[in-house]
Design a protein around this motif. Structure first.
Motif, PDB file in Angstrom:
ATOM      1  N   ALA A 146     -35.052   9.355  38.856  1.00 50.44           N
ATOM      2  CA  ALA A 146     -35.845   9.231  40.080  1.00 50.44           C
ATOM      3  C   ALA A 146     -35.307  10.182  41.145  1.00 50.44           C
ATOM      4  CB  ALA A 146     -35.814   7.797  40.597  1.00 50.44           C
ATOM      5  N   ALA A 147     -36.193  11.026  41.681  1.00 56.21           N
ATOM      6  CA  ALA A 147     -35.764  12.048  42.636  1.00 56.21           C
ATOM      7  C   ALA A 147     -35.274  11.450  43.951  1.00 56.21           C
ATOM      8  CB  ALA A 147     -36.914  13.019  42.902  1.00 56.21           C
ATOM      9  N   SER A 148     -35.773  10.259  44.299  1.00 53.01           N
ATOM     10  CA  SER A 148     -35.400   9.672  45.592  1.00 53.01           C
ATOM     11  C   SER A 148     -34.250   8.676  45.489  1.00 53.01           C
ATOM     12  CB  SER A 148     -36.612   8.986  46.219  1.00 53.01           C
ATOM     13  OG  SER A 148     -37.116   7.988  45.350  1.00 53.01           O
ATOM     14  N   LYS A 149     -34.255   7.863  44.420  1.00 56.19           N
ATOM     15  CA  LYS A 149     -33.203   6.861  44.278  1.00 56.19           C
ATOM     16  C   LYS A 149     -32.817   6.744  42.800  1.00 56.19           C
ATOM     17  CE  LYS A 149     -31.948   2.214  45.792  1.00 56.19           C
ATOM     18  NZ  LYS A 149     -32.444   0.903  46.250  1.00 56.19           N
ATOM     19  N   PRO A 150     -31.899   7.582  42.345  1.00 51.10           N
ATOM     20  CA  PRO A 150     -31.515   7.610  40.932  1.00 51.10           C
ATOM     21  C   PRO A 150     -30.942   6.279  40.447  1.00 51.10           C
ATOM     22  CG  PRO A 150     -30.660   9.520  42.102  1.00 51.10           C
ATOM     23  CD  PRO A 150     -31.181   8.582  43.133  1.00 51.10           C
ATOM     24  N   ASP A 151     -31.342   5.874  39.264  1.00 52.41           N
ATOM     25  CA  ASP A 151     -30.858   4.649  38.634  1.00 52.41           C
ATOM     26  C   ASP A 151     -29.621   5.009  37.806  1.00 52.41           C
ATOM     27  OD1 ASP A 151     -30.343   2.605  36.797  1.00 52.41           O
ATOM     28  OD2 ASP A 151     -32.437   1.982  36.715  1.00 52.41           O
ATOM     29  N   GLN A 152     -28.452   4.560  38.261  1.00 49.92           N
ATOM     30  CA  GLN A 152     -27.203   4.942  37.605  1.00 49.92           C
ATOM     31  C   GLN A 152     -27.116   4.447  36.162  1.00 49.92           C
ATOM     32  OE1 GLN A 152     -25.064   7.160  38.798  1.00 49.92           O
ATOM     33  NE2 GLN A 152     -26.416   7.346  40.578  1.00 49.92           N
ATOM     34  N   SER A 153     -27.733   3.310  35.869  1.00 54.84           N
ATOM     35  CA  SER A 153     -27.679   2.807  34.492  1.00 54.84           C
ATOM     36  C   SER A 153     -28.462   3.723  33.553  1.00 54.84           C
ATOM     37  CB  SER A 153     -28.237   1.381  34.420  1.00 54.84           C
ATOM     38  OG  SER A 153     -29.618   1.352  34.718  1.00 54.84           O
ATOM     39  N   ARG A 154     -29.580   4.262  34.036  1.00 54.48           N
ATOM     40  CA  ARG A 154     -30.355   5.202  33.214  1.00 54.48           C
ATOM     41  C   ARG A 154     -29.604   6.530  33.052  1.00 54.48           C
ATOM     42  NH1 ARG A 154     -34.552   1.936  35.036  1.00 54.48           N
ATOM     43  NH2 ARG A 154     -36.339   1.769  33.605  1.00 54.48           N
ATOM     44  N   ILE A 155     -28.951   6.956  34.127  1.00 54.49           N
ATOM     45  CA  ILE A 155     -28.164   8.184  34.045  1.00 54.49           C
ATOM     46  C   ILE A 155     -27.040   8.021  33.021  1.00 54.49           C
ATOM     47  CG2 ILE A 155     -26.542   9.662  35.316  1.00 54.49           C
ATOM     48  CD1 ILE A 155     -28.318   9.261  37.779  1.00 54.49           C
ATOM     49  N   GLN A 156     -26.456   6.819  32.969  1.00 53.48           N
ATOM     50  CA  GLN A 156     -25.395   6.560  31.998  1.00 53.48           C
ATOM     51  C   GLN A 156     -25.909   6.651  30.567  1.00 53.48           C
ATOM     52  OE1 GLN A 156     -22.193   6.485  32.457  1.00 53.48           O
ATOM     53  NE2 GLN A 156     -21.889   6.214  30.253  1.00 53.48           N
ATOM     54  N   VAL A 157     -27.145   6.198  30.338  1.00 59.70           N
ATOM     55  CA  VAL A 157     -27.756   6.314  29.003  1.00 59.70           C
ATOM     56  C   VAL A 157     -27.907   7.787  28.630  1.00 59.70           C
ATOM     57  CG1 VAL A 157     -29.854   5.935  27.646  1.00 59.70           C
ATOM     58  CG2 VAL A 157     -28.970   4.109  29.105  1.00 59.70           C
ATOM     59  N   LEU A 158     -28.348   8.588  29.579  1.00 63.57           N
ATOM     60  CA  LEU A 158     -28.508  10.022  29.320  1.00 63.57           C
ATOM     61  C   LEU A 158     -27.169  10.658  28.972  1.00 63.57           C
ATOM     62  CD1 LEU A 158     -31.023  11.034  32.173  1.00 63.57           C
ATOM     63  CD2 LEU A 158     -31.525  10.408  29.812  1.00 63.57           C
TER      64      LEU A 158
END
Length: 407
Positions: free
Chosen positions: A83-95
């Protein structure tokens, strides 16, 4: 993308007219096409599983590829949304966990270039390292103009719709596009999922759900769309941001939006339709990326959606049109058009059909997709060779974007 970024949706002739400035695009992309050809030759000469030794003739891409682990190679095949405005850290961790090599900035942001650059720098800092050097992320977004512009705020121009852009001279559009690309580059974005090369006939207009409804087309004929799509791409090449022709082989003749509708069928387009011209012209000019649509084209391959069709990807796009760059999917995450297909099969079917880069706006689907790809690679040498070639294409694009280090 189709119109995911539009407000009402999830956040998240025979010869083309060639404007003179396109030479810049052709020259800028020449290294991409040529480099891919040499890598394809290497893949054919050596078994897919062989790690190539570093010699005087080994390219930078070969060096990086050879030093990668299996999971790192598979990760290069995916682009997940942040999300460009409020990144979801849990999703970033999956990536991160699955070594995903590309991200898509989704939704809407009014934070401006500096804040976006801070976000992107944070993502790049977590990118995988190979042989002690970071392999940078392809960072993309939907920056078309009008109702489809993800990144806004200080430093970003308010872009008019493609329909307005199509009324400009190609010289003006190329100049403006170069400015928009510089703004993206200053924000850390190196890939734009634009221009829209779809031709929406005037008779369909706003009744075309994915494109016409939001004025996303440059015009209503190939004669208008072709030079403007080319000018947009040339402006981006001038500012060193990669562009993407979409949505091959065209979403101009459908009514349903593949993001929100199942079983979208184009019963008009053939492999020789004039609406293919903007794509063929852009490819000849050196377009580095082409996005494939989720619709079914009954007069090209009635049995498969384009994104899962080897007739569309390997036949029409690669063989007939001679495209040598990266084939990216439209969204294989949340799009209603693919909901009936299990996530693992979405990735496998796209890659088997000849695609290179799986785009999913739902990063939580990456684990199932990546595991399925690893399993199939272990079982099938033909699939493994295809995947290796796709990774080479993606790494070649990254090298062009300045994301590889080879000493």
């Amino acid at each position: 993308m189709t119109s995911r970024q539009a407000p009402s949706h999830r956040p998240n002739g025979n010869k083309a007219v060639w404007p003179v400035p396109l030479l810049t695009l052709a020259l800028a992309a020449a290294s991409l096409g040529g480099a891919h050809t040499s890598h394809a030759a290497v893949v054919r000469e050596a078994p897919a599983s062989t790690t190539r030794s570093t010699t005087a003739t080994t390219t930078c891409v070969d060096q990086v590829f050879g030093a990668m682990t299996g999971p790192q190679r598979v990760g290069q095949l995916f682009m997940g949304a942040v999300a460009a405005s409020k990144p979801d850290q849990s999703r970033i961790q999956v990536l991160r966990q699955y070594h995903v090599g590309s991200v898509f900035l989704a939704g809407r942001s009014t934070a401006g270039t500096k804040a976006t650059k801070t976000l992107v720098d944070g993502l790049q800092a977590k990118a995988d390292t190979v042989s002690g050097h970071r392999v940078g992320l392809l960072v993309s977004t939907d920056q078309e103009g009008g109702q489809v512009q993800v990144l806004n705020g200080p430093g970003f121009s308010t872009m008019p719709s493609a329909l307005v852009q199509g009324s400009w001279s190609t010289t003006k559009l190329r100049t403006e596009a170069a400015t928009w690309a510089k703004q993206l580059k200053s924000a850390g974005v190196n890939l734009n999922l634009a221009p829209v090369a779809d031709v929406v006939p005037a008779s369909l207009g706003k009744n075309n759900g994915p494109i016409g409804r939001y004025d996303r087309e440059f015009g209503h004929t190939a004669a208008t769309v072709t030079p403007h799509s080319n000018a947009f791409a040339a402006g981006f090449a001038q500012s060193d941001v990669l562009a993407t022709l979409k949505h091959f082989p065209g979403l101009g003749y459908v009514r349903g939006n593949t993001d929100t509708t199942a079983n979208v069928v184009d019963s008009v387009t053939t492999s020789k339709s004039s609406s293919i011209i903007p794509f063929s012209s852009g490819i000849k000019a050196g377009a580095p990326f082409v996005m494939v649509s989720l619709a079914t084209y009954s007069r090209i391959d009635p049995k498969h959606q384009a994104v899962f069709s080897s007739t569309v990807i390997q036949g029409l796009l690669r063989k007939t049109l001679g495209f040598k760059g990266v084939v990216i999917s439209d969204d294989l995450g949340n799009a209603v058009s693919v909901k009936a297909v299990p996530p693992a099969n979405r990735a496998l079917n796209f890659l088997s059909a000849g695609g290179d880069l799986v785009l999913t706006v739902e990063p939580n689907l990456v684990p199932a997709m990546a595991k399925a790809v690893q399993t199939r690679m272990a079982q099938n040498a033909t699939f493994r060779a295809q995947v290796d070639q796709s990774v080479h294409r993606i790494l070649t694009a990254k090298q062009k974007a300045g994301l590889l280090y080879c000493g």
